[in-house]
Design a protein around this motif. Structure first.
Motif, mmCIF file in Angstrom:
data_model
loop_
_atom_site.group_PDB
_atom_site.id
_atom_site.type_symbol
_atom_site.label_atom_id
_atom_site.label_comp_id
_atom_site.label_asym_id
_atom_site.label_seq_id
_atom_site.Cartn_x
_atom_site.Cartn_y
_atom_site.Cartn_z
ATOM 1 N N LYS A 1 12.320 3.568 -5.753
ATOM 2 C CA LYS A 1 13.295 2.485 -5.575
ATOM 3 C C LYS A 1 12.639 1.109 -5.509
ATOM 4 O O LYS A 1 13.332 0.103 -5.475
ATOM 5 C CB LYS A 1 14.087 2.722 -4.286
ATOM 6 C CG LYS A 1 14.889 4.001 -4.293
ATOM 7 C CD LYS A 1 15.520 4.254 -2.952
ATOM 8 C CE LYS A 1 16.177 5.628 -2.915
ATOM 9 N NZ LYS A 1 16.581 6.011 -1.579
ATOM 10 N N LEU A 2 11.309 1.061 -5.480
ATOM 11 C CA LEU A 2 10.606 -0.207 -5.290
ATOM 12 C C LEU A 2 10.320 -0.911 -6.610
ATOM 13 O O LEU A 2 10.170 -0.277 -7.655
ATOM 14 C CB LEU A 2 9.299 0.027 -4.524
ATOM 15 C CG LEU A 2 9.460 0.542 -3.090
ATOM 16 C CD1 LEU A 2 8.096 0.815 -2.475
ATOM 17 C CD2 LEU A 2 10.245 -0.457 -2.247
ATOM 18 N N PHE A 3 10.202 -2.226 -6.524
ATOM 19 C CA PHE A 3 9.950 -3.059 -7.702
ATOM 20 C C PHE A 3 8.653 -2.681 -8.412
ATOM 21 O O PHE A 3 8.588 -2.652 -9.635
ATOM 22 C CB PHE A 3 9.921 -4.538 -7.283
ATOM 23 C CG PHE A 3 9.606 -5.480 -8.402
ATOM 24 C CD1 PHE A 3 10.479 -5.630 -9.474
ATOM 25 C CD2 PHE A 3 8.437 -6.219 -8.390
ATOM 26 C CE1 PHE A 3 10.197 -6.503 -10.513
ATOM 27 C CE2 PHE A 3 8.144 -7.097 -9.430
ATOM 28 C CZ PHE A 3 9.024 -7.236 -10.484
ATOM 29 N N TYR A 4 7.600 -2.354 -7.655
ATOM 30 C CA TYR A 4 6.331 -2.047 -8.306
ATOM 31 C C TYR A 4 6.427 -0.811 -9.176
ATOM 32 O O TYR A 4 5.749 -0.705 -10.202
ATOM 33 C CB TYR A 4 5.181 -1.957 -7.303
ATOM 34 C CG TYR A 4 4.886 -0.599 -6.719
ATOM 35 C CD1 TYR A 4 3.999 0.264 -7.362
ATOM 36 C CD2 TYR A 4 5.451 -0.182 -5.529
ATOM 37 C CE1 TYR A 4 3.702 1.512 -6.820
ATOM 38 C CE2 TYR A 4 5.151 1.046 -4.984
ATOM 39 C CZ TYR A 4 4.280 1.890 -5.632
ATOM 40 O OH TYR A 4 3.981 3.113 -5.101
ATOM 41 N N HIS A 5 7.279 0.127 -8.826
ATOM 42 C CA HIS A 5 7.463 1.332 -9.646
ATOM 43 C C HIS A 5 8.067 0.948 -10.996
ATOM 44 O O HIS A 5 7.639 1.432 -12.038
ATOM 45 C CB HIS A 5 8.342 2.334 -8.905
ATOM 46 C CG HIS A 5 8.496 3.633 -9.607
ATOM 47 N ND1 HIS A 5 7.474 4.546 -9.705
ATOM 48 C CD2 HIS A 5 9.551 4.178 -10.249
ATOM 49 C CE1 HIS A 5 7.892 5.598 -10.376
ATOM 50 N NE2 HIS A 5 9.147 5.401 -10.717
ATOM 51 N N GLU A 6 9.043 0.058 -10.946
ATOM 52 C CA GLU A 6 9.643 -0.458 -12.181
ATOM 53 C C GLU A 6 8.587 -1.178 -13.031
ATOM 54 O O GLU A 6 8.518 -0.987 -14.246
ATOM 55 C CB GLU A 6 10.783 -1.410 -11.847
ATOM 56 C CG GLU A 6 11.409 -2.092 -13.041
ATOM 57 C CD GLU A 6 12.401 -3.170 -12.644
ATOM 58 O OE1 GLU A 6 12.557 -4.129 -13.441
ATOM 59 O OE2 GLU A 6 13.021 -3.082 -11.563
ATOM 60 N N CYS A 7 7.752 -2.000 -12.371
ATOM 61 C CA CYS A 7 6.693 -2.724 -13.085
ATOM 62 C C CYS A 7 5.708 -1.756 -13.729
ATOM 63 O O CYS A 7 5.296 -1.937 -14.878
ATOM 64 C CB CYS A 7 5.938 -3.653 -12.135
ATOM 65 S SG CYS A 7 6.901 -5.036 -11.530
ATOM 66 N N TYR A 8 5.333 -0.739 -12.991
ATOM 67 C CA TYR A 8 4.384 0.261 -13.473
ATOM 68 C C TYR A 8 4.946 0.995 -14.693
ATOM 69 O O TYR A 8 4.267 1.145 -15.709
ATOM 70 C CB TYR A 8 4.063 1.237 -12.334
ATOM 71 C CG TYR A 8 3.038 2.278 -12.673
ATOM 72 C CD1 TYR A 8 1.733 1.931 -12.978
ATOM 73 C CD2 TYR A 8 3.373 3.627 -12.658
ATOM 74 C CE1 TYR A 8 0.783 2.899 -13.266
ATOM 75 C CE2 TYR A 8 2.435 4.597 -12.940
ATOM 76 C CZ TYR A 8 1.147 4.238 -13.248
ATOM 77 O OH TYR A 8 0.220 5.194 -13.537
ATOM 78 N N ASP A 9 6.188 1.437 -14.598
ATOM 79 C CA ASP A 9 6.814 2.121 -15.730
ATOM 80 C C ASP A 9 6.928 1.206 -16.943
ATOM 81 O O ASP A 9 6.672 1.617 -18.074
ATOM 82 C CB ASP A 9 8.199 2.646 -15.349
ATOM 83 C CG ASP A 9 8.134 3.897 -14.501
ATOM 84 O OD1 ASP A 9 7.046 4.515 -14.406
ATOM 85 O OD2 ASP A 9 9.174 4.272 -13.921
#
Length: 154
Positions: free
Chosen positions: A77-85
């Motif tokens: 749910k975190l922004f960094y996960h979105e950035c990583y993907d």
């Protein structure tokens, strides 16, 4: 050194170090092992402190790796996960377009001539191919991408 961080700043720091550790873990070069371990160690240290500073519901200890990590259900749910993907996705398409364009250039001018070119010279000559591949992949993904095996390989 002591840092005073607001809860929001600490949350951002947790995400930043986790993103950095995730990206560094892709570096499989032998000479990078110590630096990757340093990233992971610092991430674990910061996550441990964050867990004691109000982020205990975000953090867990991984027995297998013997490090602290962001819980998977929180991470998703975190922004960094979105950035990583997004980074992985864009890197894939970019690298695929560049490599296919390089292959096309090598076929057009010959491998020996291609080897003598610098990376900058190659990029200058492959722009049209890269654009064509980007347009194709943007519209169709890998739908029309195929591997053609030589007849000797069946």
């Amino acid at each position: 050194m002591h840092l005073r961080l607001s809860d929001q700043e600490l949350a951002t720091l947790v995400e930043m170090v986790s993103l950095a550790a995730n990206v560094s873990s892709w570096n499989q070069k032998e000479e990078a092992r110590d630096q990757v371990a340093a990233f992971e160690s610092l991430e674990s240290k910061i996550l441990e402190k964050a867990g004691h500073s109000g982020f205990g519901d975000w953090i867990e200890f991984d027995e297998e790796t013997q490090r602290f990590r962001v819980k998977q259900e929180v991470e998703e749910k975190l922004f960094y996960h979105e950035c990583y993907d997004e980074f992985r996705n864009e890197s894939f398409w970019d690298e695929l377009a560049v490599r296919l364009s390089d292959r096309d250039l090598a076929r057009a001018i010959g491998f020996e001539a291609w080897e003598r070119l610098t990376e900058e010279q190659r990029r200058a000559r492959t722009g049209a191919w890269e654009k064509r591949y980007w347009e194709e992949f943007s519209k169709r993904g890998v739908e029309r991408l195929a591997v053609i095996s030589p007849p000797s390989e069946g």
